[in-house]
Design a protein around this motif. Structure first.
Motif, PDB file in Angstrom:
ATOM      1  N   ALA A  83     -21.113  35.243  38.637  1.00 55.68           N
ATOM      2  CA  ALA A  83     -21.355  34.760  39.194  1.00 55.68           C
ATOM      3  C   ALA A  83     -21.081  33.119  38.938  1.00 55.68           C
ATOM      4  CB  ALA A  83     -22.235  34.560  38.011  1.00 55.68           C
ATOM      5  N   HIS A  84     -20.019  33.260  37.869  1.00 52.79           N
ATOM      6  CA  HIS A  84     -18.873  31.820  37.969  1.00 52.79           C
ATOM      7  C   HIS A  84     -18.734  31.308  39.459  1.00 52.79           C
ATOM      8  CE1 HIS A  84     -19.597  31.895  33.980  1.00 52.79           C
ATOM      9  NE2 HIS A  84     -18.315  32.214  33.361  1.00 52.79           N
ATOM     10  N   ALA A  85     -18.624  32.234  40.535  1.00 50.34           N
ATOM     11  CA  ALA A  85     -17.761  31.602  41.444  1.00 50.34           C
ATOM     12  C   ALA A  85     -18.593  31.482  42.336  1.00 50.34           C
ATOM     13  CB  ALA A  85     -17.334  33.400  42.398  1.00 50.34           C
ATOM     14  N   GLN A  86     -20.329  32.271  42.724  1.00 53.52           N
ATOM     15  CA  GLN A  86     -21.339  31.557  43.247  1.00 53.52           C
ATOM     16  C   GLN A  86     -22.161  30.370  42.157  1.00 53.52           C
ATOM     17  OE1 GLN A  86     -22.225  33.494  46.078  1.00 53.52           O
ATOM     18  NE2 GLN A  86     -23.125  30.907  45.828  1.00 53.52           N
ATOM     19  N   HIS A 139     -10.573  36.220  40.984  1.00 51.42           N
ATOM     20  CA  HIS A 139     -10.564  37.223  39.657  1.00 51.42           C
ATOM     21  C   HIS A 139     -12.019  37.959  39.780  1.00 51.42           C
ATOM     22  CE1 HIS A 139      -8.112  35.890  36.081  1.00 51.42           C
ATOM     23  NE2 HIS A 139      -9.462  36.340  35.181  1.00 51.42           N
ATOM     24  N   ALA A 140     -13.134  38.062  39.936  1.00 52.80           N
ATOM     25  CA  ALA A 140     -13.081  39.284  40.011  1.00 52.80           C
ATOM     26  C   ALA A 140     -12.881  40.055  41.138  1.00 52.80           C
ATOM     27  CB  ALA A 140     -14.392  39.279  41.291  1.00 52.80           C
ATOM     28  N   ALA A 141     -11.897  39.863  41.995  1.00 48.52           N
ATOM     29  CA  ALA A 141     -11.222  41.321  42.716  1.00 48.52           C
ATOM     30  C   ALA A 141     -10.424  41.889  42.457  1.00 48.52           C
ATOM     31  CB  ALA A 141     -10.368  40.479  44.349  1.00 48.52           C
ATOM     32  N   ILE A 142      -9.546  41.046  41.410  1.00 47.48           N
ATOM     33  CA  ILE A 142      -8.689  41.511  40.277  1.00 47.48           C
ATOM     34  C   ILE A 142      -9.153  42.738  39.549  1.00 47.48           C
ATOM     35  CG2 ILE A 142      -6.705  41.193  38.701  1.00 47.48           C
ATOM     36  CD1 ILE A 142      -6.615  38.467  40.294  1.00 47.48           C
ATOM     37  N   HIS A 143     -10.351  41.865  38.589  1.00 41.02           N
ATOM     38  CA  HIS A 143     -11.558  42.686  38.286  1.00 41.02           C
ATOM     39  C   HIS A 143     -11.569  44.093  37.681  1.00 41.02           C
ATOM     40  CE1 HIS A 143     -10.814  40.135  33.763  1.00 41.02           C
ATOM     41  NE2 HIS A 143     -11.955  39.265  34.802  1.00 41.02           N
ATOM     42  N   GLY A 144     -12.052  43.831  39.857  1.00 46.56           N
ATOM     43  CA  GLY A 144     -12.388  45.090  40.247  1.00 46.56           C
ATOM     44  C   GLY A 144     -11.119  46.739  39.896  1.00 46.56           C
ATOM     45  N   LEU A 145     -10.507  45.993  40.070  1.00 45.22           N
ATOM     46  CA  LEU A 145      -8.837  47.075  40.227  1.00 45.22           C
ATOM     47  C   LEU A 145      -8.992  47.975  38.557  1.00 45.22           C
ATOM     48  CD1 LEU A 145      -5.693  45.368  42.046  1.00 45.22           C
ATOM     49  CD2 LEU A 145      -7.675  47.441  42.846  1.00 45.22           C
ATOM     50  N   HIS A 166     -16.699  46.509  35.060  1.00 46.40           N
ATOM     51  CA  HIS A 166     -17.860  46.090  35.862  1.00 46.40           C
ATOM     52  C   HIS A 166     -18.092  44.770  35.551  1.00 46.40           C
ATOM     53  CE1 HIS A 166     -18.757  50.453  38.116  1.00 46.40           C
ATOM     54  NE2 HIS A 166     -17.692  50.062  37.700  1.00 46.40           N
ATOM     55  N   ARG A 167     -18.723  44.823  33.773  1.00 47.07           N
ATOM     56  CA  ARG A 167     -18.754  43.466  33.482  1.00 47.07           C
ATOM     57  C   ARG A 167     -18.253  42.183  33.827  1.00 47.07           C
ATOM     58  NH1 ARG A 167     -18.137  40.472  28.544  1.00 47.07           N
ATOM     59  NH2 ARG A 167     -19.886  39.432  27.576  1.00 47.07           N
ATOM     60  N   ALA A 168     -16.738  42.664  33.861  1.00 42.98           N
ATOM     61  CA  ALA A 168     -15.988  41.203  33.980  1.00 42.98           C
ATOM     62  C   ALA A 168     -15.920  40.348  35.668  1.00 42.98           C
ATOM     63  CB  ALA A 168     -14.311  41.165  34.273  1.00 42.98           C
ATOM     64  N   VAL A 169     -16.507  41.522  36.657  1.00 42.75           N
ATOM     65  CA  VAL A 169     -16.387  41.019  38.423  1.00 42.75           C
ATOM     66  C   VAL A 169     -18.191  40.205  38.160  1.00 42.75           C
ATOM     67  CG1 VAL A 169     -17.353  42.714  40.045  1.00 42.75           C
ATOM     68  CG2 VAL A 169     -15.308  43.133  38.844  1.00 42.75           C
ATOM     69  N   LEU A 212     -17.056  41.613  48.385  1.00 45.12           N
ATOM     70  CA  LEU A 212     -16.699  43.805  48.766  1.00 45.12           C
ATOM     71  C   LEU A 212     -15.899  44.261  48.430  1.00 45.12           C
ATOM     72  CD1 LEU A 212     -17.009  45.765  50.688  1.00 45.12           C
ATOM     73  CD2 LEU A 212     -16.111  43.940  52.348  1.00 45.12           C
ATOM     74  N   ALA A 213     -14.380  43.086  48.120  1.00 45.00           N
ATOM     75  CA  ALA A 213     -12.923  43.589  47.706  1.00 45.00           C
ATOM     76  C   ALA A 213     -13.068  44.612  46.012  1.00 45.00           C
ATOM     77  CB  ALA A 213     -12.147  42.865  47.393  1.00 45.00           C
ATOM     78  N   ALA A 214     -13.451  43.506  45.588  1.00 44.65           N
ATOM     79  CA  ALA A 214     -14.269  43.886  43.986  1.00 44.65           C
ATOM     80  C   ALA A 214     -15.018  45.364  43.726  1.00 44.65           C
ATOM     81  CB  ALA A 214     -14.839  43.035  43.340  1.00 44.65           C
ATOM     82  N   TYR A 215     -16.368  45.316  44.593  1.00 46.80           N
ATOM     83  CA  TYR A 215     -16.919  46.447  44.472  1.00 46.80           C
ATOM     84  C   TYR A 215     -16.394  47.825  44.952  1.00 46.80           C
ATOM     85  CZ  TYR A 215     -20.639  43.728  41.917  1.00 46.80           C
ATOM     86  OH  TYR A 215     -21.095  42.688  41.188  1.00 46.80           O
ATOM     87  N   LEU A 216     -15.679  47.568  45.810  1.00 49.78           N
ATOM     88  CA  LEU A 216     -15.205  48.780  46.622  1.00 49.78           C
ATOM     89  C   LEU A 216     -13.926  49.223  45.820  1.00 49.78           C
ATOM     90  CD1 LEU A 216     -15.323  50.627  49.320  1.00 49.78           C
ATOM     91  CD2 LEU A 216     -13.043  48.726  49.779  1.00 49.78           C
ATOM     92  N   ALA A 217     -13.617  48.590  44.729  1.00 51.37           N
ATOM     93  CA  ALA A 217     -12.012  48.700  44.109  1.00 51.37           C
ATOM     94  C   ALA A 217     -13.108  49.773  42.883  1.00 51.37           C
ATOM     95  CB  ALA A 217     -11.198  47.931  43.817  1.00 51.37           C
ATOM     96  N   LEU A 218     -14.352  49.070  42.720  1.00 53.65           N
ATOM     97  CA  LEU A 218     -15.075  49.615  41.664  1.00 53.65           C
ATOM     98  C   LEU A 218     -15.862  51.227  41.952  1.00 53.65           C
ATOM     99  CD1 LEU A 218     -17.137  46.863  40.198  1.00 53.65           C
ATOM    100  CD2 LEU A 218     -15.223  47.872  38.531  1.00 53.65           C
ATOM    101  N   GLY A 219     -15.627  50.893  42.736  1.00 49.12           N
ATOM    102  CA  GLY A 219     -16.600  52.501  43.366  1.00 49.12           C
ATOM    103  C   GLY A 219     -17.167  52.724  43.561  1.00 49.12           C
TER     104      GLY A 219
END
Length: 410
Positions: free
Chosen positions: A273-276, A255-261, A265-268, A306-313
């Protein structure tokens, strides 16, 4: 087909599996089956006839095919009976005519399921090394056909039947993932449609989670975040995520990776955090399906971050997660290592660190894992970004020379 629960795609896969067991190439497609059903092909090739007889455990003439001389059926078969096969439901026809074949049906047990799973383990290992290859997609699809062929040819308890449907769904889901990984999105969608119906028949919550989670990944790679979130929500709503934190963790991480698209930022941050938290709670020794045990761990969570934050820039955070993912990766995860390095190079380039970015990209092996379609696309995008960022840099020229030399050695 109706009696044994085979779709046109399912029959094609089952026949291809039988052909491969006989030492031939499996070349039967949905179109081939449609030609059989419509009568366009009235007498299949000998190898296909033998494979059909194996799948349905009855003579080819009892399936309604006519010989090449145009006769409707051999003398020993009543022509009226043959017409009945064509005009009424398969279930009714088979119940009227196939009692000898039924008597010859063999028993199918959990040992047969275990044999299929052993073959599946080989495919999983190949996927982790190479990923995205059409051969992996075809092998997984053929194995699904083999599971369905066992349903057709043997008697089994309900437990075994559910397990076979679960195997067929799981193998089809692996074919779907290989297609996603290879950027063959139309094929992935077809596998998803088939896998979801098989999973429903199996009653297996774990495989249902996998299929819907894969659907979320499919739509993420197709840049359809709304559909991706909806599909992944289906996976996250399944009861297995409440019973096993490992599944919950994977659902949150994807879900975090999708939210990156979506740029959220907050959802990521919340999803990661939930995943960890869920991953920490998960019992590492618990018995789980092979597919999730084989790949999901802290390294994969970091890779999705990594994918999520890369998508966020947010390239600095992306780089940090890349290093953590690479440090935690199992040695067998060659494809995952190559993907993490390709993303790391993008994150370094995004921060203006040209020299480490080019060095990271060049460190990706030229073996089959490094030639993975998704990695190839990522490195292509990296090269484009490098030329825009520093069109006259010697590092850009060095990268272009490297790419050209690599293409020349393939």
């Amino acid at each position: 087909m109706a009696e044994v629960g085979l779709t046109q795609t399912g029959l094609a896969d089952s026949v291809n599996a039988a052909l491969q067991r006989a030492g031939y190439e499996g070349t039967v497609s949905d179109r081939t089956v449609r030609n059989w059903l419509t009568g366009k092909t009235r007498w299949p090739h000998r190898r296909q006839r033998e494979a059909l007889e194996e799948v349905f455990d009855c003579p080819i003439i009892r399936l309604g095919f006519a010989q090449r001389d145009g006769s409707q059926a051999p003398p020993e078969v009543d022509p009226m009976l043959r017409r009945r096969f064509i005009s009424v439901s398969a279930g009714a026809a088979l119940s009227a005519t196939s009692s000898p074949a039924r008597a010859a049906r063999s028993h199918v047990g959990m040992s047969d399921v275990e044999r299929l799973l052993a073959k599946f383990a080989v495919i999983i290992a190949s996927d982790h090394r190479y990923g995205g290859k059409l051969t992996i997609e075809n092998q997984a699809s053929a194995l699904a056909g083999e599971a369905l062929a066992l349903q057709a040819r043997g008697t089994a308890s309900q437990r075994v039947r559910n397990a076979l449907y679960g195997c067929a769904a799981s193998f089809t889901s692996s074919a779907m993932w290989a297609a996603i990984d290879g950027r063959r999105f139309a094929a992935a969608q077809r596998h998803f449609d088939r896998a979801s119906s098989l999973a429903a028949m199996s009653g297996d919550g774990g495989i249902q989670f996998r299929i819907w989670s894969h659907a979320g990944s499919l739509y993420r790679h197709m840049d359809r975040p709304s559909d991706a979130l909806a599909a992944n929500d289906v996976a996250r709503s399944l009861s297995i995520t409440r019973r096993d934190p490992m599944f919950a963790s994977l659902g949150h991480a994807r879900h975090a990776a999708i939210h990156g698209l979506t740029g959220d930022h907050r959802a990521v941050r919340q999803s990661l955090a939930h995943a960890q938290e869920a991953l920490i709670k998960a019992d590492a020794e618990a018995q789980r399906p092979m597919w999730i045990s084989a790949f999901y761990d802290q390294a994969e969570l970091e890779s999705l971050a990594l994918a999520a934050y890369l998508a966020l820039g947010d390239y600095e955070k992306a780089e940090a997660h890349a290093h953590r993912s690479l440090a935690a990766l199992r040695p067998t995860m060659q494809r995952s290592e190559a993907i993490a390095k390709a993303r790391l190079a993008q994150a370094q380039l995004g921060q203006g660190d040209l020299e480490p970015a080019v060095a990271t990209a060049m460190s990706i092996p030229k073996n089959p894992a490094g030639q993975h379609p998704r990695i190839g696309n990522m490195l292509h995008n990296f090269g484009n970004a490098l030329r825009i960022t520093a069109p006259t840099s010697p590092l850009t020229q060095a990268w272009d020379d490297y790419v050209h030399s690599s293409e020349g050695t393939r």
